[in-house]
Write an enzyme that holds these catalytic residues in place. Structure first.
Site, PDB file in Angstrom:
ATOM      1  N   LYS A 160     -48.027   0.152 -10.099  1.00 46.16           N
ATOM      2  CA  LYS A 160     -47.475   0.779 -11.311  1.00 46.16           C
ATOM      3  C   LYS A 160     -45.995   1.069 -11.060  1.00 46.16           C
ATOM      4  O   LYS A 160     -45.602   2.205 -10.776  1.00 46.16           O
ATOM      5  CB  LYS A 160     -48.264   2.049 -11.598  1.00 46.16           C
TER       6      LYS A 160
HETATM    7  N1  PMP Z   1     -52.319  -1.256 -17.872  1.00 47.22           N
HETATM    8  C1  PMP Z   1     -51.074  -0.748 -17.826  1.00 47.22           C
HETATM    9  C2  PMP Z   1     -49.928  -1.695 -17.821  1.00 47.22           C
HETATM   10  C3  PMP Z   1     -50.874   0.639 -17.804  1.00 47.22           C
HETATM   11  O1  PMP Z   1     -49.632   1.138 -17.770  1.00 47.22           O
HETATM   12  C4  PMP Z   1     -51.994   1.502 -17.840  1.00 47.22           C
HETATM   13  C5  PMP Z   1     -51.800   2.988 -17.860  1.00 47.22           C
HETATM   14  N2  PMP Z   1     -51.776   3.526 -16.600  1.00 47.22           N
HETATM   15  C6  PMP Z   1     -53.278   0.925 -17.866  1.00 47.22           C
HETATM   16  C7  PMP Z   1     -53.398  -0.449 -17.880  1.00 47.22           C
HETATM   17  C8  PMP Z   1     -54.499   1.783 -17.813  1.00 47.22           C
HETATM   18  O2  PMP Z   1     -54.682   2.307 -16.522  1.00 47.22           O
HETATM   19  P1  PMP Z   1     -55.463   3.645 -16.276  1.00 47.22           P
HETATM   20  O3  PMP Z   1     -56.793   3.484 -16.915  1.00 47.22           O
HETATM   21  O4  PMP Z   1     -55.564   3.751 -14.798  1.00 47.22           O
HETATM   22  O5  PMP Z   1     -54.685   4.735 -16.881  1.00 47.22           O
END
Ligand code: PMP
Length: 311
Positions: A160
């Site tokens: 991320k």
């Molecule tokens: N894809 C992206 C590109 C994101 O930024 C997020 C948000 N964190 C998600 C998927 C979903 O991830 P999570 O369920 O861990 O929040």
């Protein structure tokens, strides 16, 4: 636009007033997007005088993995990050649902976009009240983006990484400019990846389908939650690459993520999905998801961390 933040944050090793947490304009993280972030939700329970924080260990595990992918030095362990987070929640004593934003950033002022020399990352954590991020009830209008998802060998989606969100911003701006609520990315080879900040699921013939983690998606914690909950509900699941046109003929589609939670999709590229209403599998998963995160589902207890706000 005005944003509300809780009054305290963690910055430079201690809890301080949010307003006092400032960095230099020359900071590498600001100049080059060299940072890693997380997003964790807390659900306030007035009846219990406390909050449930969802899958905090998994969030910090991914956070540390993102830093490992960048290959940088970071001074905190997962346990220390969790302790800091719990202390901050108590200090802010939130009486609403909230979102936590952990942020690890290159705080050097060096000119070069290289962290072989100045490789230390600093950590900050702040929080804001958050209810819905995208509507969970109205049905979203979505557009397949003309921008491709950043590939694993460019800026890995598995991590991320702040700078990679320019890719997300381009796609969501394009969607907004076309009167849509959100975008869906294709991979370089033309398969479905994910939304700009959320993972994607479709339903075809009662089977729940989502792209594999090797199709340039973030390894979403909500994605993993949905896959587990689907198994509990006896829904058949397929993790496989999805073609663009499968979106147009699927029976149901929804986004999931910490921010969006479970948000159903009504229309993709002007094709109505199913009968234009929330589908029955999406609805069942959405209901169970909210019971799980808010602490009403016993079976999912190990995913939650309760923070008491009793004085
Ligand atoms: N894809 C992206 C590109 C994101 O930024 C997020 C948000 N964190 C998600 C998927 C979903 O991830 P999570 O369920 O861990 O929040």
């Amino acid at each position: 636009m005005k944003y509300n933040f809780f009054p305290f944050c963690f910055f430079n090793g201690k809890i301080v007033e949010f307003e006092s947490a400032k960095v230099s304009v020359a900071t590498k993280a600001l100049q080059y997007g060299m940072a890693v972030f997380g997003g964790i939700r807390g659900y306030y329970r007035k009846d219990l005088s406390g909050v449930y924080v969802f899958r905090i260990s998994d969030h910090y595990k991914r956070f540390l993995n993102s830093l490992k992918i960048l290959g940088v030095k970071f001074p905190y362990s997962a346990k220390e990050l969790i302790d800091i987070t719990v202390s901050l929640i108590k200090k802010n004593s939130s009486k609403s649902n909230f979102y936590l934003r952990p942020f690890a950033y290159a705080d050097s002022l060096g000119l070069s976009p290289n962290f072989a020399v100045d490789s230390d990352f600093n950590f900050t954590l702040y929080m804001l009240p958050l209810e819905e991020y995208l509507s969970i009830n109205k049905g979203l209008r979505v557009k397949v983006s003309s921008f491709r998802r950043v590939a694993d060998n460019a800026i890995p989606s598995r991590a991320k990484i702040s700078g990679a969100y320019v890719n997300s911003a381009l796609a969501s701006k394009e969607a907004y400019d076309n009167n849509c609520d959100e975008a869906i990315f294709l991979t370089e080879d033309g398969h479905i990846a994910e939304g700009s900040a959320e993972n994607l699921f479709i339903v075809r013939n009662n089977r729940l389908i989502t792209p594999p983690v090797s199709d340039d998606v973030l390894e979403g914690i909500t994605r993993d939650t949905i896959l587990t909950l689907a198994q509990r509900l006896g829904i058949e699941v397929e993790v496989r690459s999805i073609d663009r046109t499968e979106l147009y003929v699927c029976d149901e589609a929804f986004f999931c993520g910490t921010g969006v939670q479970v948000s159903w999709i009504k229309e993709i590229d002007r094709r109505v999905i199913g009968n234009g209403k929330i589908g029955k599998i999406t609805k069942a998963l959405q209901e169970l998801y909210f019971n799980v995160v808010q602490g009403f589902d016993e079976e999912a207890e190990s995913w939650r961390t309760f923070v008491s706000l009793k004085k």
